[in-house]
Design a protein around this motif. Sequence first.
Motif, PDB file in Angstrom:
ATOM      1  N   ARG A  13       0.682  -1.451  -0.364  1.00 56.97           N
ATOM      2  CA  ARG A  13       0.116  -0.345  -0.111  1.00 56.97           C
ATOM      3  C   ARG A  13       0.760   1.506  -0.203  1.00 56.97           C
ATOM      4  N   GLN A  14       2.251   0.716   0.912  1.00 53.61           N
ATOM      5  CA  GLN A  14       2.578   2.197   0.808  1.00 53.61           C
ATOM      6  C   GLN A  14       3.966   2.751  -0.520  1.00 53.61           C
ATOM      7  N   VAL A  15       3.976   1.347  -0.834  1.00 48.12           N
ATOM      8  CA  VAL A  15       4.598   2.095  -2.588  1.00 48.12           C
ATOM      9  C   VAL A  15       3.490   2.008  -3.713  1.00 48.12           C
ATOM     10  N   ALA A  16       2.050   1.794  -3.600  1.00 51.59           N
ATOM     11  CA  ALA A  16       1.314   2.282  -4.093  1.00 51.59           C
ATOM     12  C   ALA A  16       1.041   3.487  -4.396  1.00 51.59           C
ATOM     13  N   ARG A  17       0.937   4.186  -2.720  1.00 49.56           N
ATOM     14  CA  ARG A  17       0.619   5.287  -2.969  1.00 49.56           C
ATOM     15  C   ARG A  17       1.597   6.112  -3.057  1.00 49.56           C
ATOM     16  N   ALA A  18       3.380   6.350  -3.293  1.00 51.91           N
ATOM     17  CA  ALA A  18       4.214   6.396  -3.619  1.00 51.91           C
ATOM     18  C   ALA A  18       4.528   6.973  -5.237  1.00 51.91           C
ATOM     19  N   THR A  19       4.099   5.198  -5.777  1.00 58.93           N
ATOM     20  CA  THR A  19       3.616   5.851  -7.078  1.00 58.93           C
ATOM     21  C   THR A  19       2.627   6.335  -7.364  1.00 58.93           C
ATOM     22  N   ASP A  20       1.105   6.535  -6.680  1.00 55.21           N
ATOM     23  CA  ASP A  20       0.525   7.400  -6.657  1.00 55.21           C
ATOM     24  C   ASP A  20       0.751   9.047  -6.929  1.00 55.21           C
ATOM     25  N   ARG A  21       1.568   9.919  -5.847  1.00 57.90           N
ATOM     26  CA  ARG A  21       1.717  10.814  -5.759  1.00 57.90           C
ATOM     27  C   ARG A  21       3.390  10.739  -6.496  1.00 57.90           C
ATOM     28  N   ALA A  22       4.010   9.921  -6.850  1.00 61.86           N
ATOM     29  CA  ALA A  22       5.086  10.417  -8.270  1.00 61.86           C
ATOM     30  C   ALA A  22       3.784  10.861  -9.491  1.00 61.86           C
ATOM     31  N   ARG A  23       3.236   9.883  -9.417  1.00 67.45           N
ATOM     32  CA  ARG A  23       2.649  10.533 -11.180  1.00 67.45           C
ATOM     33  C   ARG A  23       2.150  11.198 -11.033  1.00 67.45           C
ATOM     34  N   VAL A  24       1.180  11.904  -9.974  1.00 71.95           N
ATOM     35  CA  VAL A  24       0.440  12.971  -9.706  1.00 71.95           C
ATOM     36  C   VAL A  24       1.479  14.771  -9.183  1.00 71.95           C
ATOM     37  N   CYS A  25       2.553  14.275  -8.998  1.00 69.84           N
ATOM     38  CA  CYS A  25       3.081  15.534  -8.918  1.00 69.84           C
ATOM     39  C   CYS A  25       4.268  15.566 -10.036  1.00 69.84           C
ATOM     40  N   LEU A  26       3.877  14.515 -10.691  1.00 75.28           N
ATOM     41  CA  LEU A  26       4.783  14.402 -12.849  1.00 75.28           C
ATOM     42  C   LEU A  26       4.182  15.306 -13.631  1.00 75.28           C
ATOM     43  N   ARG A  27       2.878  15.233 -13.592  1.00 75.33           N
ATOM     44  CA  ARG A  27       1.430  15.758 -14.048  1.00 75.33           C
ATOM     45  C   ARG A  27       1.126  16.941 -13.819  1.00 75.33           C
ATOM     46  N   ASP A  28       1.083  17.467 -12.596  1.00 75.97           N
ATOM     47  CA  ASP A  28       0.413  18.420 -12.178  1.00 75.97           C
ATOM     48  C   ASP A  28       2.066  19.716 -11.643  1.00 75.97           C
ATOM     49  N   ASN A  29       3.300  19.141 -11.222  1.00 76.40           N
ATOM     50  CA  ASN A  29       4.383  20.152 -11.928  1.00 76.40           C
ATOM     51  C   ASN A  29       4.720  20.769  -9.989  1.00 76.40           C
ATOM     52  N   ASP A  30       3.946  19.694  -9.011  1.00 80.81           N
ATOM     53  CA  ASP A  30       3.859  19.791  -7.829  1.00 80.81           C
ATOM     54  C   ASP A  30       4.945  19.523  -6.804  1.00 80.81           C
ATOM     55  N   LEU A  31       5.507  20.594  -6.765  1.00 77.71           N
ATOM     56  CA  LEU A  31       6.562  20.440  -5.834  1.00 77.71           C
ATOM     57  C   LEU A  31       6.806  19.448  -4.569  1.00 77.71           C
ATOM     58  N   VAL A  32       6.148  20.363  -4.174  1.00 77.29           N
ATOM     59  CA  VAL A  32       5.279  20.025  -2.334  1.00 77.29           C
ATOM     60  C   VAL A  32       5.494  18.645  -2.311  1.00 77.29           C
ATOM     61  N   LEU A  33       4.160  17.877  -3.309  1.00 78.36           N
ATOM     62  CA  LEU A  33       3.975  16.634  -3.277  1.00 78.36           C
ATOM     63  C   LEU A  33       5.255  15.427  -3.780  1.00 78.36           C
ATOM     64  N   ASP A  65      -0.024   7.062 -15.255  1.00 75.87           N
ATOM     65  CA  ASP A  65      -1.393   6.236 -15.346  1.00 75.87           C
ATOM     66  C   ASP A  65      -1.323   5.156 -15.005  1.00 75.87           C
ATOM     67  N   VAL A  66      -0.649   4.279 -16.042  1.00 78.14           N
ATOM     68  CA  VAL A  66      -0.221   2.662 -16.489  1.00 78.14           C
ATOM     69  C   VAL A  66       0.422   2.456 -14.559  1.00 78.14           C
ATOM     70  N   CYS A  67       1.162   2.764 -15.167  1.00 80.42           N
ATOM     71  CA  CYS A  67       1.553   2.389 -13.828  1.00 80.42           C
ATOM     72  C   CYS A  67       1.215   2.243 -11.915  1.00 80.42           C
ATOM     73  N   ALA A  68       0.769   4.100 -12.208  1.00 84.51           N
ATOM     74  CA  ALA A  68      -0.170   4.286 -10.983  1.00 84.51           C
ATOM     75  C   ALA A  68      -1.414   3.084 -10.681  1.00 84.51           C
ATOM     76  N   SER A  69      -2.658   2.369 -12.304  1.00 88.97           N
ATOM     77  CA  SER A  69      -3.064   1.213 -11.622  1.00 88.97           C
ATOM     78  C   SER A  69      -2.405   0.053 -11.519  1.00 88.97           C
ATOM     79  N   SER A  70      -1.394   0.078 -12.162  1.00 92.70           N
ATOM     80  CA  SER A  70      -0.616  -1.746 -11.956  1.00 92.70           C
ATOM     81  C   SER A  70       0.084  -2.026 -10.425  1.00 92.70           C
ATOM     82  N   THR A  71       0.027  -1.116  -9.287  1.00 95.75           N
ATOM     83  CA  THR A  71       0.513  -0.729  -7.961  1.00 95.75           C
ATOM     84  C   THR A  71      -0.206  -0.998  -7.475  1.00 95.75           C
ATOM     85  N   ALA A  72      -1.796  -0.525  -7.855  1.00 94.90           N
ATOM     86  CA  ALA A  72      -2.634  -0.469  -6.986  1.00 94.90           C
ATOM     87  C   ALA A  72      -3.649  -2.005  -7.420  1.00 94.90           C
ATOM     88  N   LEU A  73      -3.518  -2.266  -8.266  1.00 95.13           N
ATOM     89  CA  LEU A  73      -3.745  -4.221  -8.691  1.00 95.13           C
ATOM     90  C   LEU A  73      -3.128  -5.456  -7.488  1.00 95.13           C
TER      91      LEU A  73
END
Length: 219
Positions: free
Chosen positions: A21-41, A126-134
């Motif tokens: 679960r922690q790894v999936a959360r990290a992957t999703d956060r990486a996905r969002v910070c890449l997409r949104d250019n979010d420095l804090v995330l 997006d696919v990586c985040a979906s795969s880690t959630a699976l």
Amino acid sequence: MREIYKQDLEHLGEDLERMARQVARATDRARVCLRDNDLVLAEQTIDADDRIDELADEIEANCLSMLALQGPVASDLRLIIGALKLSDTLERIGDFARHVASMARNSYPQPAAPEPIQTTLNQMADVCASSTALLVELITDHDLELADKIIAGDDLIDDYHLQVRRQVQDPANDLDRSQIVNATLMSRFWERLGDHTLKAANRVVFIIRGERALHGSHN
């Protein structure tokens, strides 16, 4: 003593679920910070990797203790050996998520890659985040049909990886050297994250069924 051993095995399974679960959360956060250019995330994703590493060390220590003190046989031995390998693979997934977040942070306030490459990287993410959630579902529910979806996701990630390579080589995109390096590395990180997610799925299948692999090219 055997009751304690049984509890240790149960805790091992719970720790693996927690780590996934922690790894999936990290992957999703990486996905969002890449997409949104979010420095804090991005910073949060980088910091969270320490907790993933600590849990991997804890799982390894517990597995080695059970191997040394309990003399497990058959399915218990398969679980412990499989858990050792699975935690190592999960830790690597967390590392790649941290790498992505680090690149997003280093590129700030600019996006990690120019268009159209950024869009392709977002699709990979997006696919990586979906795969880690699976993968989390596979570990918790033991539904082996989920492994087939992870295989399909890995094939799609590989397709996106090839697409980025073509975009980088396309003179119409007119990239400078730093943009070429960033796009190539970012794509590689996502591709390796996908490979390790598939490898983790193979580890889970081995723990459940005692069979080797679902997808021979990524063992």
